[in-house]
Design a protein around this motif. Structure first.
Motif, PDB file in Angstrom:
ATOM      1  N   SER A 140      -4.717   2.702   1.435  1.00 17.04           N
ATOM      2  CA  SER A 140      -3.349   2.991   1.860  1.00 17.04           C
ATOM      3  C   SER A 140      -2.819   1.858   2.728  1.00 17.04           C
ATOM      4  O   SER A 140      -3.580   0.981   3.157  1.00 17.04           O
ATOM      5  CB  SER A 140      -3.303   4.312   2.634  1.00 17.04           C
ATOM      6  N   PHE A 141      -1.504   1.900   2.993  1.00 17.68           N
ATOM      7  CA  PHE A 141      -0.889   0.876   3.828  1.00 17.68           C
ATOM      8  C   PHE A 141      -0.602   1.470   5.202  1.00 17.68           C
ATOM      9  O   PHE A 141      -0.838   2.649   5.461  1.00 17.68           O
ATOM     10  CB  PHE A 141       0.390   0.368   3.158  1.00 17.68           C
ATOM     11  N   PHE A 142      -0.054   0.636   6.081  1.00 17.88           N
ATOM     12  CA  PHE A 142       0.206   1.076   7.435  1.00 17.88           C
ATOM     13  C   PHE A 142       1.314   2.124   7.466  1.00 17.88           C
ATOM     14  O   PHE A 142       2.270   2.071   6.694  1.00 17.88           O
ATOM     15  CB  PHE A 142       0.633  -0.102   8.320  1.00 17.88           C
ATOM     16  N   SER A 143       1.207   3.036   8.384  1.00 13.53           N
ATOM     17  CA  SER A 143       2.251   4.026   8.630  1.00 13.53           C
ATOM     18  C   SER A 143       2.996   3.661   9.911  1.00 13.53           C
ATOM     19  O   SER A 143       2.562   2.786  10.679  1.00 13.53           O
ATOM     20  CB  SER A 143       1.638   5.422   8.771  1.00 13.53           C
ATOM     21  N   GLN A 144       4.101   4.351  10.156  1.00 16.35           N
ATOM     22  CA  GLN A 144       4.847   4.113  11.390  1.00 16.35           C
ATOM     23  C   GLN A 144       4.001   4.495  12.594  1.00 16.35           C
ATOM     24  O   GLN A 144       4.096   3.865  13.664  1.00 16.35           O
ATOM     25  CB  GLN A 144       6.154   4.921  11.374  1.00 16.35           C
TER      26      GLN A 144
END
Length: 413
Positions: A140-144
């Motif tokens: 997955s990628f970065f979240s806020q």
């Protein structure tokens, strides 16, 4: 006589002097081969450049800090851009699809007993993949939430996997980036090398807040650049204007004052590079075309010799009822046949040379994937030009032959 009979007679005349015919067409062969090779390489370069920019995104816009001046001398980049600017651009500019802040850093990445220095280490925002049109291979990628908490997480490119992990699954493993432990949460899909041979997969991404605060130790909100994606290529210019107006307002820059930022539109860059490669190709083709003129002069010279050698034959044909137009057509067709044969051979040789040049470039610059381009319209133009050379340089000898006096021609020894 019919055109077919005239062509047959012209071919028989040329076959009587095979070596002379071969030597005559060499100039045309070299000219057509050179032009074909240069055009092919030039179009390959243009396609490679456009492909690389399309890979980055022709609707991508870069915003970088402006350069300060002191005493008329340009100084270092001013720290004028902030993460808030990137967020405002993404939310307040209707023509913008997404925006991501960029923070650059460098250093060693260590996993176990292995270490590696990625070509790029970036701090980015949550929309980076959307801006770059890049997919994740896994994870997955970065979240806020990762950005808000300065999370110690990263996403890696494909090159780092064999360099650090070998057969180990990277997802969930902990790296040390300049002594900062970070956990791998995602793997980017493979991009390959760009047009200058740099490996685009040799990179590591982290939340921009993590890079700024944990690696660079900066309490400021300043970033190094903003990468923006317009909603479409047609809206790139509009997005550029909206970004400029927004930043002028946010940075409180009055009319007449110097901007503290610079905006680069990749669509304009693509157009400029295309114009440069096209101009260079045209200029080199014109230089190579000089050999076609030299070949045409050779054809004219040989045709004049042929007219002199066959003066008596011309007289006999005229005495038997051949008109001046028939004589003109015969020698003109001989000239066109010579140049056209040279054009066909030159086109084949040029194509082979283009393939060889493309292979050498790809061997010398592995991963570049220089495309092999043979333009059908360009090939047709080359053949047409070769035939035109035959007509242009063959007309004077043919006309001279058609104007011979039959009686004087019969008396010629």
């Amino acid at each position: 006589m019919s055109l077919l009979d005239t062509v047959r007679i012209a071919l028989r005349a040329l076959l009587k002097n095979k070596m002379r015919a071969v030597l005559t067409v060499i100039g045309v062969v070299i000219g057509i081969a050179a032009v074909t090779t240069i055009v092919s390489i030039g179009q390959g370069a243009n396609r490679l450049v456009q492909g690389e920019l399309a890979n980055l995104g022709t609707n991508v816009i870069f915003v970088i800090p402006g350069q300060t001046t002191e005493g008329g001398v340009r100084q270092n980049d001013a720290p004028s851009l902030t993460a808030g600017d990137a967020e405002a651009i993404g939310s307040q500019c209707p023509a913008v699809l997404a925006a991501s802040p960029l923070v650059f850093t460098a250093g060693q990445v260590i996993y176990g007993n292995e270490n590696w220095s990625p070509k790029e280490m970036l701090g980015v925002g949550t929309d980076f993949l959307l801006v770059r049109n890049w997919r994740l291979e896994a994870g997955s990628f970065f979240s806020q939430a990762d950005l808000d908490s300065n999370a110690k997480v990263c996403v890696i490119g494909q090159t780092l996997i064999p360099k650090l992990f070998r057969t180990t699954n990277p997802i969930g493993q902990t790296l040390r980036v300049n002594n900062l432990p970070v956990r791998v949460i995602g793997i980017l899909s493979k991009k390959g090398a760009n047009m200058v041979g740099d490996d685009q997969d040799n990179l590591l991404l982290m939340p921009q807040t993590t890079v700024r605060k944990r690696l660079l130790g900066s309490p400021m909100d300043n970033i190094h650049a903003i990468m923006v994606s317009a909603r479409s290529t047609n809206q790139t210019s509009m997005a550029t204007r909206q970004i400029r107006n927004l930043l002028l307002e946010r940075h409180e820059i009055a009319p007449g004052e110097e901007d503290d930022f610079d905006i680069t539109d990749m669509e304009e860059v693509a157009g400029t590079l295309g114009m440069i490669t096209g101009t260079l190709t045209l200029m080199l083709s014109a230089i190579a075309g000089i050999s076609l003129v030299v070949g045409g002069v050779g054809i004219m010279n040989i045709m004049l010799v042929s007219v002199t050698e066959r003066t008596r034959e011309i007289g006999i044909r005229m005495a038997m009822g051949a008109r001046g137009r028939d004589i003109l057509n015969q020698f003109l067709i001989e000239s066109v046949v010579l140049s056209s044969i040279g054009g066909v051979i030159g086109l084949a040789l040029g194509t082979a040379m283009s393939m060889a040049a493309t292979m050498l470039i790809n061997v010398y610059k592995p991963g570049t994937d220089w495309p092999m381009v043979v333009s059908f319209p360009a090939a047709m133009v080359a053949m047409g030009f070769a035939a035109a050379v035959g007509v242009f340089f063959g007309f004077y000898p043919a006309r001279r032959a058609s104007k011979l006096d039959p009686i004087d021609a019969l008396r010629y020894e």
